[in-house]
Design an enzyme around this catalytic site. Structure first.
Site, mmCIF file in Angstrom:
data_model
loop_
_atom_site.group_PDB
_atom_site.id
_atom_site.type_symbol
_atom_site.label_atom_id
_atom_site.label_comp_id
_atom_site.label_asym_id
_atom_site.label_seq_id
_atom_site.Cartn_x
_atom_site.Cartn_y
_atom_site.Cartn_z
ATOM 1 N N GLY A 50 0.799 -1.219 0.000
ATOM 2 C CA GLY A 50 0.000 0.000 0.000
ATOM 3 C C GLY A 50 0.832 1.271 0.000
ATOM 4 N N CYS A 51 2.155 1.129 -0.098
ATOM 5 C CA CYS A 51 3.042 2.292 -0.176
ATOM 6 C C CYS A 51 3.589 2.386 -1.594
ATOM 7 C CB CYS A 51 4.227 2.142 0.780
ATOM 8 S SG CYS A 51 3.770 2.147 2.504
ATOM 9 N N GLU A 52 3.635 3.614 -2.145
ATOM 10 C CA GLU A 52 4.234 3.788 -3.465
ATOM 11 C C GLU A 52 5.725 3.514 -3.421
ATOM 12 O OE1 GLU A 52 3.373 7.484 -5.427
ATOM 13 O OE2 GLU A 52 1.229 7.132 -5.330
ATOM 14 N N SER A 53 6.385 3.967 -2.360
ATOM 15 C CA SER A 53 7.810 3.697 -2.170
ATOM 16 C C SER A 53 7.942 2.372 -1.432
ATOM 17 C CB SER A 53 8.454 4.799 -1.331
ATOM 18 O OG SER A 53 8.282 6.049 -1.940
#
Length: 136
Positions: A50-53
């Protein structure tokens, strides 16, 4: 709910600064404080979904209190993670599940600078912390 000592210090430091540029510089410095994770801890099992990074999270319970370590390949996010970690470090499970994450970053004067994707990412990290404490 009282703040852990390190969180109170962070709050005092960040609120004393004027403007986003000073806070951004301090945020980068805070990111350098994160304890590095080992190769084994940088696996898919520790990666937060759920994190772009890329963000990795490791949990440890000692005497009914939770301690987390985290790392990201994004510099600004490392600083935000460091601020999240000082806020939750050493909390018992019931207090951890009651954390108001947006409120914490507002108090620090960073709320307006959190893009929707960063907010979503930090919420994903907090959600992962809550999942880990439910299963460990």
């Amino acid at each position: 709910m009282s703040l852990p000592v390190a969180a109170a210090e962070a709050l005092e430091t960040f609120t004393a600064l004027q403007g986003w540029e000073q806070r951004a510089r301090l945020l980068m410095q805070w990111g350098e404080r994160l304890e590095p994770l080992s190769e084994a801890e940088l696996g898919d099992e520790q990666r937060v979904q759920g994190c772009e990074s890329n963000v990795w999270l490791v949990a440890d319970r000692r005497d009914e209190r939770w301690h987390f370590r985290a790392y990201s390949d994004a510099r600004l996010l490392r600083g935000l993670l460091a601020l999240l970690l000082v806020r939750v470090d050493g909390l018992p499970a019931d207090e951890l599940s009651a954390i108001d994450l947006p409120g914490w970053f507002e108090q620090l004067g960073l709320g307006r600078q959190l893009s929707p994707s960063r907010s979503n990412g930090l919420n994903a990290v907090l959600k992962r912390m809550q999942e880990l404490i439910a299963h460990l």
